[in-house]
Motif scaffolding. Structure first.
Motif, PDB file in Angstrom:
ATOM      1  N   ARG A   1      -1.520 -53.192  35.959  1.00 27.70           N
ATOM      2  CA  ARG A   1      -1.229 -53.266  37.417  1.00 27.70           C
ATOM      3  C   ARG A   1      -0.493 -53.434  37.028  1.00 27.70           C
ATOM      4  NH1 ARG A   1      -5.826 -56.326  40.050  1.00 27.70           N
ATOM      5  NH2 ARG A   1      -3.793 -57.155  40.012  1.00 27.70           N
ATOM      6  N   THR A   2       0.379 -54.772  36.341  1.00 27.57           N
ATOM      7  CA  THR A   2       1.794 -55.003  36.324  1.00 27.57           C
ATOM      8  C   THR A   2       3.183 -54.259  34.521  1.00 27.57           C
ATOM      9  OG1 THR A   2       0.970 -57.047  34.657  1.00 27.57           O
ATOM     10  CG2 THR A   2       0.619 -57.644  36.162  1.00 27.57           C
ATOM     11  N   GLY A   3       1.961 -53.750  34.205  1.00 27.49           N
ATOM     12  CA  GLY A   3       2.465 -53.065  32.903  1.00 27.49           C
ATOM     13  C   GLY A   3       2.984 -54.162  31.631  1.00 27.49           C
ATOM     14  N   LEU A   4       1.578 -55.018  31.361  1.00 28.85           N
ATOM     15  CA  LEU A   4       2.032 -56.191  30.931  1.00 28.85           C
ATOM     16  C   LEU A   4       0.491 -56.197  29.753  1.00 28.85           C
ATOM     17  CD1 LEU A   4       2.254 -59.666  32.656  1.00 28.85           C
ATOM     18  CD2 LEU A   4       4.405 -58.272  32.266  1.00 28.85           C
ATOM     19  N   THR A   5       1.537 -56.523  28.411  1.00 28.44           N
ATOM     20  CA  THR A   5      -0.071 -56.356  26.639  1.00 28.44           C
ATOM     21  C   THR A   5      -0.263 -57.884  27.547  1.00 28.44           C
ATOM     22  OG1 THR A   5       2.133 -56.736  25.727  1.00 28.44           O
ATOM     23  CG2 THR A   5       1.447 -54.765  25.740  1.00 28.44           C
ATOM     24  N   TYR A   6      -1.720 -57.434  26.620  1.00 31.37           N
ATOM     25  CA  TYR A   6      -1.618 -59.636  26.740  1.00 31.37           C
ATOM     26  C   TYR A   6      -1.005 -60.845  26.166  1.00 31.37           C
ATOM     27  CZ  TYR A   6      -4.714 -63.317  25.958  1.00 31.37           C
ATOM     28  OH  TYR A   6      -5.676 -64.953  26.105  1.00 31.37           O
ATOM     29  N   PRO A   7      -0.255 -60.170  24.496  1.00 30.01           N
ATOM     30  CA  PRO A   7       1.235 -61.439  24.245  1.00 30.01           C
ATOM     31  C   PRO A   7       1.990 -61.217  24.410  1.00 30.01           C
ATOM     32  CG  PRO A   7      -0.129 -59.126  22.949  1.00 30.01           C
ATOM     33  CD  PRO A   7      -0.354 -59.194  23.244  1.00 30.01           C
ATOM     34  N   GLN A   8       2.574 -60.384  26.034  1.00 32.62           N
ATOM     35  CA  GLN A   8       3.252 -60.511  26.344  1.00 32.62           C
ATOM     36  C   GLN A   8       3.403 -61.372  27.732  1.00 32.62           C
ATOM     37  OE1 GLN A   8       4.081 -56.531  27.579  1.00 32.62           O
ATOM     38  NE2 GLN A   8       5.687 -55.856  26.948  1.00 32.62           N
ATOM     39  N   PHE A   9       1.927 -61.012  28.240  1.00 32.01           N
ATOM     40  CA  PHE A   9       1.476 -62.572  29.222  1.00 32.01           C
ATOM     41  C   PHE A   9       1.478 -63.853  28.722  1.00 32.01           C
ATOM     42  CE2 PHE A   9      -2.684 -64.709  30.282  1.00 32.01           C
ATOM     43  CZ  PHE A   9      -2.337 -64.894  31.860  1.00 32.01           C
ATOM     44  N   LEU A  10       0.731 -64.118  27.500  1.00 35.83           N
ATOM     45  CA  LEU A  10       1.303 -64.859  26.361  1.00 35.83           C
ATOM     46  C   LEU A  10       2.623 -65.216  26.994  1.00 35.83           C
ATOM     47  CD1 LEU A  10      -1.870 -65.099  24.458  1.00 35.83           C
ATOM     48  CD2 LEU A  10      -2.080 -66.052  25.876  1.00 35.83           C
ATOM     49  N   VAL A  11       3.014 -64.930  26.287  1.00 29.96           N
ATOM     50  CA  VAL A  11       5.109 -65.185  26.728  1.00 29.96           C
ATOM     51  C   VAL A  11       5.430 -65.930  27.200  1.00 29.96           C
ATOM     52  CG1 VAL A  11       7.362 -65.118  26.082  1.00 29.96           C
ATOM     53  CG2 VAL A  11       5.851 -64.037  24.353  1.00 29.96           C
ATOM     54  N   LEU A  12       5.242 -65.075  28.743  1.00 32.35           N
ATOM     55  CA  LEU A  12       5.505 -65.659  29.807  1.00 32.35           C
ATOM     56  C   LEU A  12       4.783 -66.481  30.519  1.00 32.35           C
ATOM     57  CD1 LEU A  12       4.927 -61.529  31.934  1.00 32.35           C
ATOM     58  CD2 LEU A  12       7.244 -63.573  31.336  1.00 32.35           C
ATOM     59  N   THR A  13       3.562 -66.989  29.835  1.00 32.89           N
ATOM     60  CA  THR A  13       2.808 -67.998  30.768  1.00 32.89           C
ATOM     61  C   THR A  13       3.667 -69.014  29.824  1.00 32.89           C
ATOM     62  OG1 THR A  13      -0.008 -66.648  30.524  1.00 32.89           O
ATOM     63  CG2 THR A  13       0.624 -69.154  30.271  1.00 32.89           C
ATOM     64  N   LEU A  14       3.480 -69.069  28.636  1.00 28.42           N
ATOM     65  CA  LEU A  14       5.000 -70.330  27.923  1.00 28.42           C
ATOM     66  C   LEU A  14       6.182 -70.448  28.858  1.00 28.42           C
ATOM     67  CD1 LEU A  14       4.306 -69.416  23.688  1.00 28.42           C
ATOM     68  CD2 LEU A  14       3.087 -71.300  25.744  1.00 28.42           C
ATOM     69  N   LEU A  15       6.378 -69.470  29.491  1.00 29.02           N
ATOM     70  CA  LEU A  15       7.938 -69.443  29.886  1.00 29.02           C
ATOM     71  C   LEU A  15       7.698 -69.903  31.550  1.00 29.02           C
ATOM     72  CD1 LEU A  15      10.009 -66.779  28.546  1.00 29.02           C
ATOM     73  CD2 LEU A  15      10.198 -69.016  28.328  1.00 29.02           C
ATOM     74  N   TRP A  16       6.536 -69.606  32.114  1.00 28.26           N
ATOM     75  CA  TRP A  16       5.984 -70.091  33.050  1.00 28.26           C
ATOM     76  C   TRP A  16       6.037 -71.681  32.913  1.00 28.26           C
ATOM     77  CZ3 TRP A  16       2.601 -65.969  33.704  1.00 28.26           C
ATOM     78  CH2 TRP A  16       2.663 -65.197  34.369  1.00 28.26           C
ATOM     79  N   GLU A  17       4.989 -71.909  32.009  1.00 25.39           N
ATOM     80  CA  GLU A  17       4.997 -73.543  31.578  1.00 25.39           C
ATOM     81  C   GLU A  17       6.524 -74.477  31.685  1.00 25.39           C
ATOM     82  OE1 GLU A  17       2.795 -74.342  28.755  1.00 25.39           O
ATOM     83  OE2 GLU A  17       0.920 -73.046  29.046  1.00 25.39           O
ATOM     84  N   GLN A  18       7.335 -73.612  30.210  1.00 21.75           N
ATOM     85  CA  GLN A  18       8.882 -74.456  30.418  1.00 21.75           C
ATOM     86  C   GLN A  18       9.620 -73.186  30.137  1.00 21.75           C
ATOM     87  OE1 GLN A  18       8.989 -77.548  27.356  1.00 21.75           O
ATOM     88  NE2 GLN A  18      11.204 -76.999  26.926  1.00 21.75           N
ATOM     89  N   ASP A  19      10.764 -73.340  31.133  1.00 20.52           N
ATOM     90  CA  ASP A  19      11.368 -72.275  30.841  1.00 20.52           C
ATOM     91  C   ASP A  19      12.124 -71.969  29.618  1.00 20.52           C
ATOM     92  OD1 ASP A  19      12.409 -69.662  30.927  1.00 20.52           O
ATOM     93  OD2 ASP A  19      13.372 -69.897  33.332  1.00 20.52           O
TER      94      ASP A  19
END
Length: 145
Positions: free
Chosen positions: A35-53
């Protein structure tokens, strides 16, 4: 074991249990990510950046336990999609910082939705999930490294 002892079946292999569980969880997340156009690895990268940009490519690769040359094209696709930017690191001109864009920040809701739905689908309490995560971390950080 002697040669007359039959080898374990697939159902008796811990490695298969871990492998098939990983695939099942990724498949569970797939519809939400699509629904968001993300792949699972992209989601993981975003999650790390949401923790600390503003993390270096090297730090992202290390945290994801991936090679730099795997993370680099992944981040390039995320730049093209408008989710992150890559900027020179003022502290070290040899490294690149990955930074969230407004679009990448807006997708933060995905993490909350995915986490809550997985726990519900598994029928596990927060305490049970915490125990499972602790056990998986023990396996991952044990003698395998």
């Amino acid at each position: 074991m002697s040669e007359s002892t039959p080898p374990p079946t697939v159902g008796e292999l811990l490695c298969f249990d871990l492998y098939s569980t990983s695939r099942a969880v990724t498949a569970f997340y797939r519809p939400m990510l699509e629904r968001t156009g993300l792949t699972y690895p992209q989601f993981l990268v975003l999650t790390l950046l949401w923790e600390q940009d503003k993390q270096t490519m090297g730090a992202l690769a290390q945290r994801l336990d991936l090679e730099y040359n795997t993370v680099s094209p992944l981040v390039k696709r995320m730049v093209k999609a408008g989710l992150v930017t890559r900027v020179a690191n003022p502290a070290d001109e040899r490294s690149v910082l990955v930074e969230l864009t407004d679009e990448g920040t807006k997708l933060r809701w995905v993490s909350h939705e995915m986490t809550g739905q997985l726990g519900t689908a598994l029928g596990m309490t927060d305490d049970e999930i915490a125990v499972l995560r602790k056990m998986l971390n023990r396996v991952r950080s044990g003698a395998l490294e």
